[in-house]
Design a protein around this motif. Structure first.
Motif, PDB file in Angstrom:
ATOM      1  N   PHE A  30      32.995  35.237  49.279  1.00  0.00           N
ATOM      2  CA  PHE A  30      33.291  34.741  48.114  1.00  0.00           C
ATOM      3  C   PHE A  30      33.990  35.554  47.213  1.00  0.00           C
ATOM      4  CE2 PHE A  30      29.262  31.780  47.439  1.00  0.00           C
ATOM      5  CZ  PHE A  30      29.420  31.074  48.676  1.00  0.00           C
ATOM      6  N   CYS A  31      34.000  36.887  47.398  1.00  0.00           N
ATOM      7  CA  CYS A  31      34.572  37.930  46.526  1.00  0.00           C
ATOM      8  C   CYS A  31      36.046  37.757  46.924  1.00  0.00           C
ATOM      9  CB  CYS A  31      34.329  39.457  47.037  1.00  0.00           C
ATOM     10  SG  CYS A  31      34.313  39.688  48.701  1.00  0.00           S
ATOM     11  N   THR A  34      38.296  35.744  44.130  1.00  0.00           N
ATOM     12  CA  THR A  34      38.529  36.334  42.762  1.00  0.00           C
ATOM     13  C   THR A  34      38.996  37.979  42.768  1.00  0.00           C
ATOM     14  OG1 THR A  34      36.092  37.059  42.870  1.00  0.00           O
ATOM     15  CG2 THR A  34      36.491  35.051  41.634  1.00  0.00           C
ATOM     16  N   CYS A  35      39.435  38.376  44.018  1.00  0.00           N
ATOM     17  CA  CYS A  35      39.696  39.680  44.170  1.00  0.00           C
ATOM     18  C   CYS A  35      41.517  39.595  43.932  1.00  0.00           C
ATOM     19  CB  CYS A  35      39.618  40.269  45.625  1.00  0.00           C
ATOM     20  SG  CYS A  35      40.488  41.964  45.684  1.00  0.00           S
ATOM     21  N   ALA A  81      35.753  42.123  39.396  1.00  0.00           N
ATOM     22  CA  ALA A  81      35.550  40.425  39.541  1.00  0.00           C
ATOM     23  C   ALA A  81      34.632  40.179  40.790  1.00  0.00           C
ATOM     24  CB  ALA A  81      37.002  39.909  39.534  1.00  0.00           C
ATOM     25  N   CYS A  82      34.519  41.048  42.038  1.00  0.00           N
ATOM     26  CA  CYS A  82      33.950  40.515  42.937  1.00  0.00           C
ATOM     27  C   CYS A  82      32.372  40.686  42.702  1.00  0.00           C
ATOM     28  CB  CYS A  82      34.051  41.734  44.153  1.00  0.00           C
ATOM     29  SG  CYS A  82      34.229  43.378  43.667  1.00  0.00           S
ATOM     30  N   THR A  84      30.917  39.941  39.856  1.00  0.00           N
ATOM     31  CA  THR A  84      30.769  38.787  39.143  1.00  0.00           C
ATOM     32  C   THR A  84      30.475  37.655  39.869  1.00  0.00           C
ATOM     33  OG1 THR A  84      31.905  39.344  37.325  1.00  0.00           O
ATOM     34  CG2 THR A  84      31.458  37.184  37.459  1.00  0.00           C
ATOM     35  N   THR A  85      31.300  37.503  41.120  1.00  0.00           N
ATOM     36  CA  THR A  85      31.244  36.540  42.122  1.00  0.00           C
ATOM     37  C   THR A  85      30.269  36.618  43.199  1.00  0.00           C
ATOM     38  OG1 THR A  85      33.684  36.244  41.868  1.00  0.00           O
ATOM     39  CG2 THR A  85      32.725  35.028  43.663  1.00  0.00           C
ATOM     40  N   CYS A  86      29.902  37.802  43.495  1.00  0.00           N
ATOM     41  CA  CYS A  86      28.990  37.988  44.644  1.00  0.00           C
ATOM     42  C   CYS A  86      27.570  37.512  44.306  1.00  0.00           C
ATOM     43  CB  CYS A  86      28.772  39.687  44.758  1.00  0.00           C
ATOM     44  SG  CYS A  86      27.820  39.863  46.393  1.00  0.00           S
ATOM     45  N   HIS A 332      33.583  41.755  33.562  1.00  0.00           N
ATOM     46  CA  HIS A 332      32.892  41.938  34.806  1.00  0.00           C
ATOM     47  C   HIS A 332      31.988  43.338  34.740  1.00  0.00           C
ATOM     48  CE1 HIS A 332      35.305  38.849  36.443  1.00  0.00           C
ATOM     49  NE2 HIS A 332      36.502  39.528  36.261  1.00  0.00           N
ATOM     50  N   HIS A 358      39.805  35.562  34.682  1.00  0.00           N
ATOM     51  CA  HIS A 358      38.811  36.476  35.552  1.00  0.00           C
ATOM     52  C   HIS A 358      39.847  37.364  36.423  1.00  0.00           C
ATOM     53  CE1 HIS A 358      40.269  33.527  38.697  1.00  0.00           C
ATOM     54  NE2 HIS A 358      40.077  34.295  39.411  1.00  0.00           N
TER      55      HIS A 358
END
Length: 441
Positions: A30-31, A34-35, A81-82, A84-86, A332, A358
């Motif tokens: 998922f990361c 948004t990376c 950002a990773c 926030t997504t993880c 983040h 983001h």
């Protein structure tokens, strides 16, 4: 993620912490979406998941960093950002910080890279040195074109391009003092005056103190406070970063002892993310662990603190369209997403959010110097999205973002607190034209 650290390795508290973080990663990917570096470069090793594999291999085998690992870790912006997504709660921030410290201890960089990093660590955290360096930068500007053609000297060219043509005079607000609140006392806070921000835009802290004191909040500028340590921390210079943290903990704890503090106010979100992490950074230091945790608990972004106050009606409602850029360290790192926008809206601004909000603008501390090519791509992408909002002003809460975005944007880029101070009776921010204040007064 399965790990195979030995008992001897896990006796090191830093390795033990990294092992816990690694075990949380489930390889979901998922990361990657948004990376910023993966989105820009498309290389798996330039994604958080790819870097986690590299870090695991390096730490698990107890080996020095090599060129490949350093290349991909250096390209990480630490935008978080990773995180926030993880979905698994992987604390990538602490893992990559450990990796950078390991790199600093075990890898010998090329000479020019070592010199550049040493210069940044020697200059940026110290306002006097930074001010002198900016004054000298004008003599190097004619060489920018030549320096950009030489890959090893691109960071020097980037520094010269980012240096402002003029520097505001030093502000007395940075000197130790107690600024009394007006009227009924509503609180007592300390403020981080900072290092780079106090040179590049001292009016940010002036607006902060002005607004807080008008609201009845006493503001303390403590003796002995200095750079938060973030700049060197992200270069892996852990000893220097921890020394800065201890210095600030001592300064703020003296202020606590001399009258108490409701909060430590921070106006640069990059600094805020680091100060809120002091408790973790100093967790194995028996002399500072408890005090650092108290400081981290007191640390508040200015918008975070203001949102908890019962604010009066603004003196003026500008009606201006503002593009709000949420710094990575704000959204983040500190998970502050709602308060700045709500404060601006309550103050009468029409807030618009850019697409891909983001994604990092490419500033990231010293990243826009050390990785100028990737940084420029991210900046241009950010500016395009900001300008597409049709806004008249850009507001953000981090000096690095202000400098980065302003280097390419046609719109004025202003710290959020300057706009709030103006709406609540302060002066109109410099750089904001009368024509952009369509609904002023």
């Amino acid at each position: 993620m399965q790990t195979n650290f030995s008992a001897a390795q896990l006796a090191d508290p830093h390795v033990a912490e990294s092992e816990k973080i690694l075990r949380k990663c489930v390889h979901c990917g998922f990361c990657t979406a948004t990376c910023p570096t993966y989105v820009t470069l498309g290389n798996e090793l330039d994604s958080p998941r790819g870097r986690i594999y590299l870090i695991k291999d390096m730490l698990e085998n107890g080996r020095p960093a090599d060129k490949e690992i350093v290349t991909h870790i250096d390209r990480c912006l630490s935008c978080l950002a990773c995180m926030t997504t993880c979905p698994s709660g992987v604390n990538y921030m602490h893992l990559v910080d450990h990796a950078r410290a390991h790199i600093e201890q075990t890898y010998r960089r090329p000479l020019l890279d070592r010199l550049t990093r040493a210069m940044l660590a020697f200059v940026l955290p110290y306002p006097g040195r930074f001010r002198a360096a900016l004054k000298l930068a004008r003599f190097g500007r004619p060489l920018i074109g030549l320096l950009e053609k030489l890959p090893t000297l691109k960071p020097v060219a980037a520094m010269l391009k980012l240096a402002p043509s003029s520097i505001p005079p030093a502000s007395p607000i940075a000197s130790p003092a107690v600024h009394a609140g007006q009227g009924t006392k509503r609180g007592r806070v300390a403020i981080l005056t900072g290092c780079a921000q106090s040179v590049l835009d001292p009016a940010i802290n002036e607006a902060t103190v002005s607004l807080l004191t008008r609201l009845g909040v006493e503001v303390v500028v403590p003796e002995g406070e200095g750079c938060c340590g973030a700049l060197v921390h992200h270069m892996g210079r852990e000893d220097q970063a921890l020394a800065s943290a201890r210095q600030n903990v001592d300064a703020w704890m003296r202020a606590v002892d001399q009258g108490g503090l409701d909060a430590i106010i921070i106006t640069a979100s990059g600094c805020g993310t680091t100060i809120k992490d002091y408790g973790f950074m100093l967790r194995v230091d028996p002399a500072y662990a408890e005090k650092a945790a108290r400081v981290s608990a007191l640390a508040k972004d200015m918008t975070e603190y203001l949102a908890a106050l019962d604010l009066p009606e603004p003196v003026r409602k500008p009606g201006t369209i503002v593009a709000y850029h949420s710094a990575c360290s704000m959204q983040h790192g500190q998970k502050i997403t709602r308060q700045p926008k709500e404060l601006l809206a309550k103050a009468g601004f029409m807030v618009r959010e850019p697409r891909e909000g983001h994604l990092c603008c490419g500033s990231a501390g010293t990243y826009n110097i050390l990785q100028p090519d990737i940084s420029a791509k991210l900046r241009n992408r950010k500016v395009k999205n900001i300008e597409a909002t049709g806004a008249e002003i850009v507001a953000t809460g981090n000096i690095g973002c202000i400098t980065q975005i302003a280097s390419a944007a046609k719109l004025p880029v202003v710290h959020t607190i300057k706009l709030l101070d103006w709406a609540y009776g302060g002066p109109k921010p410099d750089g904001v034209s009368e024509s952009s204040l369509g609904g002023a007064e």
